[in-house]
Design a protein around this motif. Structure first.
Motif, PDB file in Angstrom:
ATOM      1  N   GLY A  72      61.974  61.403  42.770  1.00  0.00           N
ATOM      2  CA  GLY A  72      62.181  60.753  41.492  1.00  0.00           C
ATOM      3  C   GLY A  72      63.630  60.356  41.344  1.00  0.00           C
ATOM      4  N   CYS A  73      64.136  59.624  42.329  1.00  0.00           N
ATOM      5  CA  CYS A  73      65.579  59.315  42.401  1.00  0.00           C
ATOM      6  C   CYS A  73      66.023  58.265  41.387  1.00  0.00           C
ATOM      7  CB  CYS A  73      65.966  58.878  43.807  1.00  0.00           C
ATOM      8  SG  CYS A  73      65.222  57.317  44.342  1.00  0.00           S
ATOM      9  N   GLY A  74      65.070  57.610  40.706  1.00  0.00           N
ATOM     10  CA  GLY A  74      65.443  56.629  39.702  1.00  0.00           C
ATOM     11  C   GLY A  74      66.232  55.475  40.285  1.00  0.00           C
ATOM     12  N   GLU A  96      60.975  57.272  45.006  1.00  0.00           N
ATOM     13  CA  GLU A  96      60.768  56.753  43.653  1.00  0.00           C
ATOM     14  C   GLU A  96      59.520  55.882  43.630  1.00  0.00           C
ATOM     15  OE1 GLU A  96      60.616  55.975  39.993  1.00  0.00           O
ATOM     16  OE2 GLU A  96      62.305  57.242  40.616  1.00  0.00           O
ATOM     17  N   LYS A 120      59.246  54.284  48.554  1.00  0.00           N
ATOM     18  CA  LYS A 120      58.544  53.997  47.300  1.00  0.00           C
ATOM     19  C   LYS A 120      57.200  54.724  47.315  1.00  0.00           C
ATOM     20  CE  LYS A 120      58.561  49.736  45.816  1.00  0.00           C
ATOM     21  NZ  LYS A 120      58.171  48.308  45.670  1.00  0.00           N
ATOM     22  N   CYS A 139      63.117  64.369  36.169  1.00  0.00           N
ATOM     23  CA  CYS A 139      61.762  63.839  36.369  1.00  0.00           C
ATOM     24  C   CYS A 139      60.687  64.917  36.268  1.00  0.00           C
ATOM     25  CB  CYS A 139      61.661  63.127  37.719  1.00  0.00           C
ATOM     26  SG  CYS A 139      61.799  64.212  39.149  1.00  0.00           S
TER      27      CYS A 139
END
Length: 226
Positions: A72-74, A96, A120, A139
């Motif tokens: 969930g690296c944004g 992400e 992704k 996250c």
């Protein structure tokens, strides 16, 4: 000879999968919309001003040459800190599933010339490879099954690896006054559950340490697998 098929069990499993897919779709759409405003949100929530990401990262047992994975690296706001911690010989992987966030993470890594491998994929479906650090930053509260997901990640990790969570919570002072506002922000904007306490779930897996910042408004908690 096979026993009878338990259709009720199959229906519950299928129902859970459908519910998880719907939840993931809602979170993905919400964070696609939030992606252009992450830098502004960081400033408004004092994360940048108080250097929360860098301070939290310095608490973690990560060294040069290590492999760090951020789930969930944004938009990649933690990449410079992770890249600096593992050095030239280390590896950083960002995962992400929001296309909007992912695109900005790619642009950020290129612009800052950061050597980061980007994937992704939904955290719930991602098979965590061997790593020295697995990080969930802001996250955890968006996961459909956070406790189960954390346990699955822990089970996949090697001995000596660190599992860490960076997130926000209600400040230690005036909790009754601030809590309603904080819950509203978390639920309506970030689709999070204010009642979750990730540090408690992490402590059930292994010896947990925790460091708080800005009067307890932010924290990092981590555990090293025996």
């Amino acid at each position: 000879m096979h026993g009878p098929v338990k259709y009720s069990v199959l229906e519950r499993q299928q129902g859970a999968l459908v519910a998880e897919e719907r939840h993931s779709s809602r979170v993905r759409e919400r964070y696609d919309r939030l992606a252009p405003y992450i830098t502004l949100i960081d400033h408004l929530l004092l994360m940048s001003l108080c250097r929360i990401r860098g301070r939290a990262m310095r608490c973690l047992p990560i060294s040069e040459g290590d492999t760090a994975i951020e789930l969930g690296c944004g938009t990649g706001r933690n990449f410079p800190h992770l890249r600096g911690a593992v050095g030239r010989d280390g590896h950083v992987i960002g995962v992400e599933f929001s296309p909007g966030m992912f695109a900005r993470a790619v642009d950020f890594a290129r612009r800052e010339r950061l050597d980061v491998a980007l994937i992704k994929q939904d955290i719930a479906q991602y098979r965590v490879p061997v790593a020295d650090l697995v990080l969930l930053s802001l996250c955890y509260h968006t996961l459909e099954y956070p406790t189960q997901t954390l346990a699955r990640i822990w089970d996949s990790m090697k001995p000596g690896a660190c599992l860490a969570i960076i997130d926000g919570k209600q400040p230690n002072f005036a909790e009754k006054l601030i809590r309603p506002f904080g819950e509203k922000v978390l639920e309506s904007i970030f689709m999070g559950d204010a009642d979750l306490k990730p540090w408690e779930n992490l402590a059930r897996l292994g010896p947990m340490q925790m460091k708080e910042f800005v009067f307890g408004a932010y924290y990092v908690c981590w555990a090293v697998k025996p």
